[in-house]
Design a protein around this motif. Structure first.
Motif, short mmCIF file in Angstrom:
data_model
loop_
_atom_site.label_atom_id
_atom_site.label_comp_id
_atom_site.label_asym_id
_atom_site.label_seq_id
_atom_site.Cartn_x
_atom_site.Cartn_y
_atom_site.Cartn_z
N ASN A 97 -4.47 -0.30 -5.92
CA ASN A 97 -4.59 -1.73 -5.34
C ASN A 97 -5.06 -1.78 -3.92
OD1 ASN A 97 -3.10 -2.58 -7.58
ND2 ASN A 97 -1.24 -2.94 -6.59
N THR A 98 -4.87 -1.07 -3.02
CA THR A 98 -5.62 -1.16 -1.92
C THR A 98 -7.19 -0.91 -2.18
OG1 THR A 98 -3.70 0.16 -0.76
CG2 THR A 98 -5.71 0.09 0.61
N LEU A 99 -7.48 0.18 -2.89
CA LEU A 99 -8.99 0.00 -3.27
C LEU A 99 -9.81 -1.27 -3.97
CD1 LEU A 99 -11.72 1.79 -3.73
CD2 LEU A 99 -10.61 2.83 -5.82
N THR A 100 -8.70 -1.63 -4.76
CA THR A 100 -9.36 -3.31 -5.24
C THR A 100 -9.14 -4.06 -4.28
OG1 THR A 100 -7.95 -2.47 -7.30
CG2 THR A 100 -8.66 -4.78 -6.92
N ALA A 101 -8.42 -4.09 -3.28
CA ALA A 101 -8.28 -5.18 -2.15
C ALA A 101 -9.57 -4.80 -1.27
CB ALA A 101 -7.11 -5.10 -1.41
N ALA A 102 -9.94 -3.67 -0.95
CA ALA A 102 -11.02 -3.45 -0.46
C ALA A 102 -12.45 -3.75 -0.70
CB ALA A 102 -11.10 -1.99 0.23
N LYS A 103 -12.47 -3.68 -2.05
CA LYS A 103 -13.66 -3.83 -2.93
C LYS A 103 -13.91 -5.21 -2.95
CE LYS A 103 -13.21 -1.43 -6.47
NZ LYS A 103 -13.22 -0.78 -7.95
N LEU A 104 -12.77 -6.07 -3.23
CA LEU A 104 -12.64 -7.60 -3.26
C LEU A 104 -13.22 -8.19 -1.87
CD1 LEU A 104 -9.81 -8.37 -5.30
CD2 LEU A 104 -12.09 -8.75 -5.91
N GLN A 105 -12.60 -7.65 -0.66
CA GLN A 105 -12.89 -8.12 0.53
C GLN A 105 -14.34 -7.70 1.05
OE1 GLN A 105 -9.33 -7.00 2.83
NE2 GLN A 105 -8.19 -7.48 1.09
N ASP B 13 -12.09 9.68 -5.79
CA ASP B 13 -13.43 9.98 -6.16
C ASP B 13 -14.21 8.67 -5.97
OD1 ASP B 13 -12.62 12.64 -6.82
OD2 ASP B 13 -12.57 12.45 -8.59
N GLU B 14 -13.75 7.68 -6.29
CA GLU B 14 -14.55 6.23 -6.39
C GLU B 14 -14.84 5.95 -4.68
OE1 GLU B 14 -12.96 2.93 -8.47
OE2 GLU B 14 -14.40 1.50 -7.52
N ILE B 15 -13.63 6.24 -3.82
CA ILE B 15 -14.00 5.97 -2.56
C ILE B 15 -15.13 7.03 -1.73
CG2 ILE B 15 -12.76 6.09 -0.22
CD1 ILE B 15 -10.24 5.07 -1.48
N ALA B 16 -15.15 8.10 -2.12
CA ALA B 16 -16.24 9.24 -1.57
C ALA B 16 -17.48 8.77 -2.46
CB ALA B 16 -15.56 10.58 -2.17
N ARG B 17 -17.55 8.53 -3.55
CA ARG B 17 -18.88 8.26 -4.21
C ARG B 17 -19.48 7.04 -3.66
NH1 ARG B 17 -17.28 6.55 -9.73
NH2 ARG B 17 -17.50 4.47 -8.90
N ASP B 18 -18.87 6.07 -3.35
CA ASP B 18 -19.25 4.74 -3.14
C ASP B 18 -19.06 4.29 -1.53
OD1 ASP B 18 -19.88 4.60 -5.78
OD2 ASP B 18 -18.20 3.01 -6.30
N ASN B 19 -18.70 5.39 -1.01
CA ASN B 19 -18.65 5.30 0.29
C ASN B 19 -17.89 4.11 0.85
OD1 ASN B 19 -18.98 6.38 2.89
ND2 ASN B 19 -20.98 5.45 3.28
N ILE B 20 -16.76 3.83 0.39
CA ILE B 20 -15.79 2.69 0.50
C ILE B 20 -14.95 2.83 1.62
CG2 ILE B 20 -14.20 1.14 -0.56
CD1 ILE B 20 -15.33 1.80 -3.01
N LYS B 21 -14.98 1.89 2.44
CA LYS B 21 -14.07 1.78 3.70
C LYS B 21 -12.95 1.03 3.32
CE LYS B 21 -14.52 1.29 8.58
NZ LYS B 21 -13.51 0.20 9.03
N ALA B 22 -11.70 1.78 3.31
CA ALA B 22 -10.53 0.93 2.75
C ALA B 22 -9.35 1.36 3.77
CB ALA B 22 -10.24 1.32 1.29
N GLY B 23 -8.38 0.36 4.06
CA GLY B 23 -7.28 0.58 5.12
C GLY B 23 -6.23 -0.35 4.44
N LEU B 24 -5.02 0.65 4.78
CA LEU B 24 -3.80 0.16 4.44
C LEU B 24 -2.83 0.05 5.66
CD1 LEU B 24 -1.56 -0.77 2.27
CD2 LEU B 24 -1.09 1.73 1.92
N ALA B 25 -2.05 -0.95 5.88
CA ALA B 25 -1.32 -1.09 7.03
C ALA B 25 0.08 -1.13 6.47
CB ALA B 25 -1.39 -2.39 7.78
N VAL B 26 1.22 -0.21 6.93
CA VAL B 26 2.40 -0.15 6.52
C VAL B 26 3.38 -0.64 7.61
CG1 VAL B 26 4.11 1.34 5.35
CG2 VAL B 26 1.85 1.62 4.69
N VAL B 27 3.99 -1.55 7.23
CA VAL B 27 5.14 -1.99 8.43
C VAL B 27 6.48 -1.54 8.09
CG1 VAL B 27 5.87 -4.06 9.63
CG2 VAL B 27 3.57 -3.91 9.01
N ILE B 28 7.23 -0.90 8.88
CA ILE B 28 8.61 -0.39 8.64
C ILE B 28 9.38 -1.03 9.95
CG2 ILE B 28 8.13 1.83 9.26
CD1 ILE B 28 10.41 2.83 7.75
N VAL B 29 10.41 -1.81 9.56
CA VAL B 29 11.42 -2.35 10.32
C VAL B 29 12.84 -1.49 10.57
CG1 VAL B 29 12.48 -4.26 11.57
CG2 VAL B 29 10.10 -4.38 10.18
#
Ligand code: NAD
Length: 280
Positions: A269-277, A20-36
């Motif tokens: 945490n990903t949302l928090t990171a996006a907001k901080l960055q 809801d927060e991402i949609a309401r505030d139109n936040i662009k957030a991205g998460l990279a997941v690396v699997i080896v």
């Protein structure tokens, strides 16, 4: 009979808040997941993270690298992700294949993008209580404790397990909320006696049915972090659920307890990171 703490419901509510927060505030957030490599359990976790990202409106970038990936290749990928503006969070799925140095890999992730909160900068910040993100599993356990409505302040809290990922940060979070905290481990003497003191007992041992009713105080909150695969393929926690649920006041089931919380906190945490960055 204990009340069941419903991790599915609590985690769903957190993911809905993030969405809801991402949609309401139109936040662009991205998460990279690396699997080896090809660890089947890791594959399941990575797929679940991807699904949660889709639900929340977080863009997910998946990097599936072969088992024989070298340290240099992995570090180069992390450097690229550190510099990619579309990536706000970086998660390297552990465990890594033997030739890779997990500690060095974690330290290479930019602390601002370290949504697992495993980087030593973030661990230090948590220690002094000045943090941006909390490690996903312990923070998820705290949310489950909060969902009971019982305050941690002044309570006897016992954590079984002292890993950097679960036990130690869990103890720190309980301490931040003014619990009186004891950490137990494989060398603890009279473990059952120590555990019986606990108003809040957290089991993060990795041994099926390790915590039995005689180790639990009547009415205690019991949080079971363990995820153990039995020979019959079923999942089981560290707590002997049938007998402990007769004695505890509150208990988390496995599955459906702590497990889903870890991913929900990762989304937070990903949302928090996006907001901080985005601020900088
Ligand atoms: P770990 O193996 O790193 O640590 C286990 C800890 O248990 C150690 O600190 C050890 O001292 C302690 N221990 C072992 N034997 C003991 C004994 N006989 N008495 C007292 N203490 C003993 O494991 P971990 O990474 O902390 O994970 C613990 C469990 O939690 C595992 O089952 C793991 O799969 C699970 N886990 C679940 C999630 C989740 O999302 N729900 C996340 C991480 C880990």
């Amino acid at each position: 009979m204990a009340q069941i703490i419903d991790g599915k419901a609590v985690s769903a509510a957190i993911k809905e808040q993030v969405r809801d927060e991402i949609a309401r505030d139109n936040i662009k957030a991205g998460l990279a997941v690396v699997i080896v490599g090809n660890d089947p359990a890791s594959r399941v976790y990575v797929n679940n993270k991807k699904k949660a990202c889709e639900f929340c409106g977080i863009q997910s970038f998946e990097y599936a690298l072969p088992e024989e990936t070298s340290m240099q290749e992995l570090l180069e990928l992390i450097d690229t992700l550190n510099n990619d503006k579309n990536v706000n969070g970086i998660l390297v799925q552990l465990p890594l294949p033997k030739q890779l140095d997990e500690k060095a890999v974690i330290e290479r992730i930019s602390p601002q993008k370290d949504v697992d909160a495993f980087h030593e900068t973030n661990v230090g910040k948590i220690m002094i209580g000045n943090y941006s993100f909390l490690p996903c599993t312990p923070a998820g356990c705290m949310e489950l404790i909060h969902s009971t409505g019982i305050s941690v302040s002044g309570k006897e809290c016992v954590v079984i397990g002292r890993s950097n990922i679960v036990g130690k940060p869990m103890a720190m979070l309980l301490l931040h909320e003014n619990g009186t905290v004891t950490i137990c481990h494989s060398r603890t003497k009279d473990l059952a006696e120590v555990c019986r003191r606990a108003d809040i007992l957290v089991a993060a041992v990795g041994k099926p049915n390790f915590v039995t009713a005689d180790m639990v105080k009547e009415g205690a909150i019991v949080i079971d972090v363990g995820i153990n695969r039995l020979e019959n393929g079923k999942l089981c926690g560290d707590v002997k659920f049938d007998e402990v649920s007769e004695k505890a006041g509150w208990i988390t089931p496995v599955p459906g307890g702590v497990g889903p919380m870890t991913i929900a906190v990762l989304m937070k945490n990903t949302l928090t990171a996006a907001k901080l960055q985005n601020k900088t």
